[in-house]
Enzyme design. Structure first.
Site, PDB file in Angstrom:
ATOM      1  N   LYS A 286      19.452-107.310   9.788  1.00  0.00           N
ATOM      2  CA  LYS A 286      20.575-108.115  10.286  1.00  0.00           C
ATOM      3  C   LYS A 286      21.533-108.404   9.135  1.00  0.00           C
ATOM      4  O   LYS A 286      21.113-108.447   7.975  1.00  0.00           O
ATOM      5  CB  LYS A 286      20.043-109.462  10.810  1.00  0.00           C
ATOM      6  CG  LYS A 286      19.338-109.405  12.152  1.00  0.00           C
ATOM      7  CD  LYS A 286      18.936-110.810  12.606  1.00  0.00           C
ATOM      8  CE  LYS A 286      18.170-110.782  13.909  1.00  0.00           C
ATOM      9  NZ  LYS A 286      18.977-110.329  15.051  1.00  0.00           N
ATOM     10  N   ARG A 360      11.194-107.575  22.651  1.00  0.00           N
ATOM     11  CA  ARG A 360      10.701-106.858  23.840  1.00  0.00           C
ATOM     12  C   ARG A 360       9.442-106.062  23.517  1.00  0.00           C
ATOM     13  O   ARG A 360       8.630-105.813  24.389  1.00  0.00           O
ATOM     14  CB  ARG A 360      11.818-105.963  24.402  1.00  0.00           C
ATOM     15  CG  ARG A 360      12.268-104.864  23.494  1.00  0.00           C
ATOM     16  CD  ARG A 360      13.649-104.311  23.872  1.00  0.00           C
ATOM     17  NE  ARG A 360      14.711-105.222  23.468  1.00  0.00           N
ATOM     18  CZ  ARG A 360      16.004-105.020  23.714  1.00  0.00           C
ATOM     19  NH1 ARG A 360      16.401-103.940  24.369  1.00  0.00           N
ATOM     20  NH2 ARG A 360      16.905-105.899  23.313  1.00  0.00           N
TER      21      ARG A 360
HETATM   22  N1  BES Z   1      16.158-112.565  18.041  1.00  0.00           N
HETATM   23  C1  BES Z   1      17.223-111.699  18.377  1.00  0.00           C
HETATM   24  C2  BES Z   1      18.118-112.252  19.481  1.00  0.00           C
HETATM   25  C3  BES Z   1      18.890-113.503  19.168  1.00  0.00           C
HETATM   26  C4  BES Z   1      20.236-113.421  18.854  1.00  0.00           C
HETATM   27  C5  BES Z   1      18.307-114.732  19.262  1.00  0.00           C
HETATM   28  C6  BES Z   1      20.955-114.562  18.628  1.00  0.00           C
HETATM   29  C7  BES Z   1      19.029-115.881  19.014  1.00  0.00           C
HETATM   30  C8  BES Z   1      20.356-115.790  18.705  1.00  0.00           C
HETATM   31  C9  BES Z   1      16.663-110.368  18.859  1.00  0.00           C
HETATM   32  O1  BES Z   1      15.465-109.977  18.307  1.00  0.00           O
HETATM   33  C10 BES Z   1      17.665-109.328  18.495  1.00  0.00           C
HETATM   34  O2  BES Z   1      17.850-109.123  17.338  1.00  0.00           O
HETATM   35  N2  BES Z   1      18.276-108.722  19.502  1.00  0.00           N
HETATM   36  C11 BES Z   1      19.252-107.731  19.292  1.00  0.00           C
HETATM   37  C12 BES Z   1      18.952-106.582  20.205  1.00  0.00           C
HETATM   38  C13 BES Z   1      19.774-105.356  19.917  1.00  0.00           C
HETATM   39  C14 BES Z   1      19.348-104.746  18.603  1.00  0.00           C
HETATM   40  C15 BES Z   1      19.574-104.391  21.046  1.00  0.00           C
HETATM   41  C16 BES Z   1      20.614-108.327  19.606  1.00  0.00           C
HETATM   42  O3  BES Z   1      20.714-109.120  20.538  1.00  0.00           O
HETATM   43  O4  BES Z   1      21.549-108.050  18.874  1.00  0.00           O
HETATM   44 MN    MN Z   2      15.685-108.941  16.478  1.00  0.00          MN
END
Ligand code: BES
Ligand code: MN
Ligand code: ZN
Length: 504
Positions: A286, A360
């Site tokens: 990230k 997931r």
């Molecule tokens: N934990 C994150 C989702 C999240 C985003 C939680 C903002 C709380 C606040 C999750 O694991 C994630 O990183 N999701 C990605 C998925 C993508 C790579 C398909 C996302 O939402 O960007």
């Molecule tokens: Mn994630």
């Protein structure tokens, strides 16, 4: 953690000796004309309280808007030192959830002023039933009392020590006492969830989350087992392990069971939670901005653990299993890579497109395991997608289900919990978006519809079992404080999941 003492009394409001007496007000103006002025009234029958507030209510300075406060010192004719008026907004639209928030507002008004004790007058209005209002007032007070500054060395513990609810003398006292007791259990459970979510990743590793859950389970009489790496391999949890393999911290597979005596048939409800104690994104790292927030990526798991606590104490006549998949998501020499293929516990093959879509993966095996343990109905909670936050903001959480009847029970529970969830779609077309060329499915569905493609991924593992998925990414952490809640962990989901369980 300090514990707020709560009690119920049926005394005469005017005679109550207290540092602060909180009374609710609502706006009775029904005209929508542009020059129509608010007509605030107090929701009490007590003539002395009404007289004490009469002048300020007539002044037009106070409009009784939702959570609008007004403080009077040395109110004439009252034994209380202060009278705090808290608004509910329009009377015609008054709800028990408004009472919940108003109680939180009263507590958050009180805390920074060094006042340790307050009395909350139960609103008197046909629109607000007494028992649900008592429960809501207690819940709101606990929600308001929580502050996240646990690691500040200059922390002043400003917690309210005593919160009393006063109801009218002709109420059904036994019913209100029961509502109070229930409210305390639910509130303490939600607070337990919030305290877990508040912990940073270094203080709450998967192992420590498992220890906290086990200690709580022992206290309330729940069965609890916490497994780690070996068990993941034994169960062939290839999806869950693929997330954990890149971390020095071992995963925790937390399994709790609630089995009420004498209940041997009927549904078995399976609660499955995402417990990522820190989500760096893994090799699909990230960006640095706001990455610190990803300590709350275990909020779904914590919500399930809190709900289990309340279930153990409120004892509904239904069996419940809880599976929390706790892990870090880290980049490392051993971390999984985009392009890797993983075999989930169910046997399905998963192509990893983005290692940041890890929630997931752990949930896939959690759902399969809950089914293997006998769950007939599934509910999962997860801070799953940023896409859900884009769609619904921080107001509503997302909800998905493969079964309308099961979902309607959840939707009905929301009236009691006061939480906001909005049902979003699943569908074959979303399923098409996660088909993989090399294997069965891939772990991302591209840029659009990300909340639905993530839910569709989970649906593959829920299979034909009735299932609800809650995406709480936008609501598990409060970004800007509100009058009734501090910024920080919200404990979202605990009350709704509990009420859904109780509906069986
Ligand atoms: N934990 C994150 C989702 C999240 C985003 C939680 C903002 C709380 C606040 C999750 O694991 C994630 O990183 N999701 C990605 C998925 C993508 C790579 C398909 C996302 O939402 O960007
Ligand atoms: Mn994630
Ligand atoms: Zn995540």
């Amino acid at each position: 953690m300090s514990t707020m003492q709560t009690q119920l009394s049926f005394a005469n409001l005017a005679g109550i000796e207290s540092e602060l007496l909180a009374v609710l007000a609502a706006d009775t103006q029904t005209s929508k004309a542009p020059d129509a002025k608010p007509l605030p009234v107090l929701l009490t029958a007590d003539e002395a309280v009404k007289a004490a507030a009469a002048a300020v209510l007539a002044s037009g300075e106070y409009k009784a808007g939702a959570n609008e406060t007004l403080l009077l010192h040395a109110p004439a004719g009252l034994a209380a030192k202060r009278l705090l008026i808290v608004g509910l907004g329009k009377l015609a639209k008054a709800t028990v959830n408004g009472v919940r928030n108003a109680a939180g507002t009263a507590v958050r008004f009180t805390k920074p002023r060094g006042i340790r004790e307050l009395v909350f007058a139960l609103p008197e209005s046909e629109l607000l039933l007494p028992s649900p209002s008592v429960r809501a007032a207690i819940e709101g007070a606990f929600v308001g009392d929580f502050d996240p500054d646990t690691y500040r060395s200059d922390r002043k513990d400003q917690s309210v020590q005593s919160f009393s609810v006063v109801a009218s003398g002709n109420s059904d006292k036994a019913a209100l006492e029961a509502a109070l007791a229930e409210g305390i259990i639910i509130s303490e459970s939600q607070r337990f969830t919030r305290s877990l979510v508040n912990e940073p990743g270094n203080k709450l590793t998967p192992t420590i989350l498992g220890e906290r859950a086990a200690a709580m389970a022992a206290e309330v009489g729940l069965q609890c087992e916490v497994h780690s790496t070996e068990k993941l391999h034994e169960l062939r949890m290839g999806a869950f392990w693929s997330v954990s393999q890149g971390s020095e911290e071992p995963p925790a597979l937390i399994v709790m069971r609630y089995e009420p005596k004498g209940v041997t048939d009927g549904p078995v409800l399976g609660l499955v939670g995402k417990g990522i104690t820190f989500d760096s994104g893994g090799i699909s790292l990230k960006p640095g901005d706001n990455m610190e927030k990803m300590k709350y990526d275990m909020a779904g798991g914590a919500a399930m653990i809190g709900a289990m606590r309340a279930i153990a104490l409120l004892k509904p006549r239904v069996r419940v299993i809880c599976v929390v998949c706790a892990s870090e998501n880290m980049p490392d020499g051993k971390a999984q890579k985009p392009g890797d293929v993983q075999i989930a516990m169910s046997g399905k093959s998963i192509e990893i497109i983005n290692t940041d879509a890890e929630g997931r993966l752990v949930l896939a095996d959690g759902l399969t395991y809950a089914k293997q343990l006998g769950a007939t109905h599934l509910i999962d909670a997860a801070t799953l997608t940023g896409a859900c936050v884009v769609a619904l903001g921080m107001i509503n959480a997302g909800a998905f289900s493969n079964d309308d009847e099961t979902y309607s029970k959840f939707n009905a529970a929301l009236a009691t919990s006061g939480e906001k969830f909005w049902r979003l779609p699943l569908g074959e077309e979303y399923g098409e978006m996660i088909k993989s060329d090399i294997g069965d499915i891939k772990n991302t569905g591209g840029r659009w519809g990300g909340a639905s493609t993530a839910a569709e991924f989970l649906k593959v593992f829920a299979e034909d079992t009735p299932w609800i998925h809650l995406d709480i990414a936008g609501v598990a952490w409060v970004e800007d404080s509100r009058p009734y809640i501090a910024k920080g962990p919200s404990g979202a989901g605990v009350r709704s999941i509990l009420e859904w369980v109780r509906s069986y």
